[in-house]
Design an enzyme around this catalytic site. Structure first.
Site, PDB file in Angstrom:
ATOM      1  N   LYS A   1      -2.867   5.462  -4.097  1.00  0.00           N
ATOM      2  CA  LYS A   1      -3.961   6.710  -3.664  1.00  0.00           C
ATOM      3  C   LYS A   1      -3.856   7.964  -4.385  1.00  0.00           C
ATOM      4  CE  LYS A   1      -3.729   4.946   0.906  1.00  0.00           C
ATOM      5  NZ  LYS A   1      -2.061   4.665   1.109  1.00  0.00           N
TER       6      LYS A   1
ATOM      7  N   ASP B   1       0.788  -1.144  -0.011  1.00  0.00           N
ATOM      8  CA  ASP B   1      -0.036  -0.104   0.250  1.00  0.00           C
ATOM      9  C   ASP B   1       0.977   1.246   0.145  1.00  0.00           C
ATOM     10  OD1 ASP B   1      -2.539   1.558   0.370  1.00  0.00           O
ATOM     11  OD2 ASP B   1      -1.467   2.247   1.954  1.00  0.00           O
TER      12      ASP B   1
ATOM     13  N   HIS C   1      -7.720   9.077  -1.543  1.00  0.00           N
ATOM     14  CA  HIS C   1      -6.826   9.440  -0.449  1.00  0.00           C
ATOM     15  C   HIS C   1      -7.780  10.034   0.631  1.00  0.00           C
ATOM     16  CE1 HIS C   1      -2.561   9.467   1.238  1.00  0.00           C
ATOM     17  NE2 HIS C   1      -3.509   9.131   2.159  1.00  0.00           N
TER      18      HIS C   1
ATOM     19  N   TYR D   1       2.718  10.090  -0.559  1.00  0.00           N
ATOM     20  CA  TYR D   1       3.817   9.642   0.324  1.00  0.00           C
ATOM     21  C   TYR D   1       5.220   9.708  -0.462  1.00  0.00           C
ATOM     22  CZ  TYR D   1       0.440   6.592   2.316  1.00  0.00           C
ATOM     23  OH  TYR D   1      -0.723   6.163   3.096  1.00  0.00           O
TER      24      TYR D   1
HETATM   25  N1  LIG Z   1      -5.186   6.445   4.016  1.00  0.00           N
HETATM   26  C1  LIG Z   1      -4.456   7.049   4.885  1.00  0.00           C
HETATM   27  O1  LIG Z   1      -4.919   8.454   4.997  1.00  0.00           O
HETATM   28  C2  LIG Z   1      -3.488   6.518   5.604  1.00  0.00           C
HETATM   29  C3  LIG Z   1      -2.686   7.124   6.821  1.00  0.00           C
HETATM   30  C4  LIG Z   1      -1.650   6.785   7.674  1.00  0.00           C
HETATM   31  C5  LIG Z   1      -1.216   5.320   6.993  1.00  0.00           C
HETATM   32  N2  LIG Z   1      -1.951   4.926   5.866  1.00  0.00           N
HETATM   33  C6  LIG Z   1      -1.258   3.660   5.442  1.00  0.00           C
HETATM   34  O2  LIG Z   1      -1.584   2.487   6.458  1.00  0.00           O
HETATM   35  C7  LIG Z   1      -0.168   1.976   6.610  1.00  0.00           C
HETATM   36  C8  LIG Z   1       0.126   1.672   8.096  1.00  0.00           C
HETATM   37  O3  LIG Z   1      -0.080   2.727   9.108  1.00  0.00           O
HETATM   38  P1  LIG Z   1       0.867   3.631   9.898  1.00  0.00           P
HETATM   39  O4  LIG Z   1       2.265   3.496   9.164  1.00  0.00           O
HETATM   40  O5  LIG Z   1       0.312   4.944  10.132  1.00  0.00           O
HETATM   41  O6  LIG Z   1       1.109   2.907  11.312  1.00  0.00           O
HETATM   42  P2  LIG Z   1       1.267   1.329  11.781  1.00  0.00           P
HETATM   43  O7  LIG Z   1       1.561   0.415  10.720  1.00  0.00           O
HETATM   44  O8  LIG Z   1       0.202   1.118  12.713  1.00  0.00           O
HETATM   45  O9  LIG Z   1       2.649   1.833  12.620  1.00  0.00           O
HETATM   46  C9  LIG Z   1       3.845   1.890  12.043  1.00  0.00           C
HETATM   47  C10 LIG Z   1       4.654   2.422  13.155  1.00  0.00           C
HETATM   48  O10 LIG Z   1       5.009   1.358  14.008  1.00  0.00           O
HETATM   49  C11 LIG Z   1       6.250   1.109  14.238  1.00  0.00           C
HETATM   50  N3  LIG Z   1       6.239  -0.538  13.947  1.00  0.00           N
HETATM   51  C12 LIG Z   1       6.020  -1.244  13.182  1.00  0.00           C
HETATM   52  N4  LIG Z   1       6.020  -2.711  13.415  1.00  0.00           N
HETATM   53  C13 LIG Z   1       6.309  -2.577  14.729  1.00  0.00           C
HETATM   54  C14 LIG Z   1       6.288  -3.630  15.628  1.00  0.00           C
HETATM   55  N5  LIG Z   1       6.206  -4.978  15.314  1.00  0.00           N
HETATM   56  N6  LIG Z   1       6.566  -3.175  16.963  1.00  0.00           N
HETATM   57  C15 LIG Z   1       6.849  -2.013  17.276  1.00  0.00           C
HETATM   58  N7  LIG Z   1       6.713  -1.052  16.522  1.00  0.00           N
HETATM   59  C16 LIG Z   1       6.440  -1.193  15.014  1.00  0.00           C
HETATM   60  C17 LIG Z   1       7.137   1.648  13.062  1.00  0.00           C
HETATM   61  O11 LIG Z   1       8.282   1.972  12.951  1.00  0.00           O
HETATM   62  P3  LIG Z   1       9.613   1.340  12.200  1.00  0.00           P
HETATM   63  O12 LIG Z   1       9.318   1.672  10.773  1.00  0.00           O
HETATM   64  O13 LIG Z   1      10.747   2.107  12.725  1.00  0.00           O
HETATM   65  O14 LIG Z   1       9.541  -0.248  12.591  1.00  0.00           O
HETATM   66  C18 LIG Z   1       6.128   2.993  12.487  1.00  0.00           C
HETATM   67  O15 LIG Z   1       6.541   4.001  13.452  1.00  0.00           O
HETATM   68  C19 LIG Z   1       1.038   3.387   6.182  1.00  0.00           C
HETATM   69  O16 LIG Z   1       2.270   2.857   6.091  1.00  0.00           O
HETATM   70  C20 LIG Z   1       0.178   3.707   4.917  1.00  0.00           C
HETATM   71  O17 LIG Z   1       0.223   2.477   3.960  1.00  0.00           O
HETATM   72  C21 LIG Z   1      -2.987   5.353   5.285  1.00  0.00           C
END
Ligand SMILES: NC(=O)c1ccc[n+]([C@@H]2O[C@H](COP(=O)([O-])OP(=O)(O)OC[C@H]3O[C@@H](n4cnc5c(N)ncnc54)[C@H](OP(=O)(O)O)[C@@H]3O)[C@@H](O)[C@H]2O)c1
Length: 292
Positions: free
Chosen positions: A74, A44, A107, A49
């Site tokens: 997106k 994704d 998005h 981004y």
């Molecule tokens: N549509 C939207 O508006 C929107 C908004 C936000 C996100 N997204 C999408 O959703 C995806 C995921 O959401 P997100 O990136 O916001 O949050 P997330 O996946 O819930 O969490 C990511 C964070 O957690 C850390 N992390 C990852 N695995 C871990 C683990 N096993 N233990 C401890 N910490 C861990 C990562 O750091 P490290 O990289 O240092 O491991 C990063 O800081 C995004 O990458 C994006 O593709 C979409």
């Protein structure tokens, strides 16, 4: 529990995907290559981004067949409108280096310019009809935005990607998705936004989630991912660290009991951590998306 979900147009999507929000462009190819090497088959990304090129590079370096990877991206709000959104597709596939997208979503809704949002969605419908995208959808659409969209849409979105973690499960939006036959996809599925943004408790440190994790010999992140998957949602955790990329994919060898799912459901704090979709404007969030 099935690791593949069937969208409302019968396209199949791996439930667990790999997110790249905030992954620096120069680290994205390695992260994606690592994820594909680990076994993920769903990525994704988003035009906003700034790392679609890295995603494409990682895809090619991995040597996994293009047809075996579900690529989702997106369209950013600055590219809303029929012609602009058709062109946004060209920009994204140009950067990704692919000919077809598996899923293309809007998005954000633009509540103050819903006319542009509806025209952007009409462009997605035309791309679907052309066969250059396999499925279309939306992100951060609340019930009122879905209702507005369905006044003009001819294709029900396949997916609505929303902020969804134990502290903000958005049951009202999930119910609206369910009523329309839209698959819910969780962003910040392990609650990233509860700890990379200041000002609230981290889901990773939650004692209830920690207790369940200890009982299964798993990590809090794995328990949260399992909570999504067992409830039929797609989840797209992000990491740039190989050990966490692997950890987040290692969720298919244990199961949460109904009481454990319910205990996590009960953690809802009702507080959104991401941008408020109802007040998102072009003036505040608009910025040009570069050409391919
Ligand atoms: N549509 C939207 O508006 C929107 C908004 C936000 C996100 N997204 C999408 O959703 C995806 C995921 O959401 P997100 O990136 O916001 O949050 P997330 O996946 O819930 O969490 C990511 C964070 O957690 C850390 N992390 C990852 N695995 C871990 C683990 N096993 N233990 C401890 N910490 C861990 C990562 O750091 P490290 O990289 O240092 O491991 C990063 O800081 C995004 O990458 C994006 O593709 C979409």
């Amino acid at each position: 529990m099935d690791s593949t979900l069937r969208l409302n147009n019968h396209v199949e999507m791996p439930a667990l995907g790999f997110g790249v929000f905030q992954t620096p462009p120069d680290e994205t190819a390695v992260a994606v290559e690592t994820a594909l090497g680990t076994g993920y088959r769903h990525i994704d990304t988003a035009a906003a981004y700034g790392n679609e090129r890295g995603v494409g590079e990682g895809l090619r370096r991995s040597r996994v067949d293009r047809s075996d990877v579900f690529v989702e991206t997106k369209v950013w709000i600055s590219d809303y409108g029929y012609d602009a959104t058709r062109h946004a597709f060209d920009k994204s596939v140009g950067k990704l280096g692919v000919e077809q997208l598996d899923l293309l979503i809007l998005h954000q809704p633009l509540p103050t310019r819903f006319d542009l949002t509806a025209e952007a969605y009409r462009a997605l419908e035309s791309l679907l009809a052309d066969g250059v995208v396999r499925a279309i959808g939306v992100s951060n659409f609340m019930r009122e935005h879905l209702d507005l969209l369905m006044r003009t849409a001819t294709v029900v979105p396949a997916v609505n990607q929303i902020e969804l973690h134990p502290y903000f499960p958005q049951r009202d939006v999930v119910a609206a998705n369910d009523e329309l036959g839209i698959l819910t996809q969780a962003w910040s599925p392990i609650g990233g936004i509860t700890f990379y943004r200041e000002g609230g408790g981290s889901t990773l440190e939650d004692p209830v989630i920690g207790g369940i994790a200890a009982a299964h010999g798993k990590s809090p992140a794995q328990v949260m991912l399992r909570w999504h998957l067992q409830q039929g949602r797609s989840a797209i955790p992000k990491s740039t660290r190989p050990e966490r990329i692997a950890e987040n994919f290692d969720v298919f060898d244990f199961a949460l009991a109904d009481e454990e799912l319910a205990a996590i459901d009960a953690l809802d704090r009702g507080v959104r951590r991401g941008p408020e979709p109802a007040s998102l404007t072009l003036e505040e969030y608009g910025r040009p998306i570069p050409e391919a």
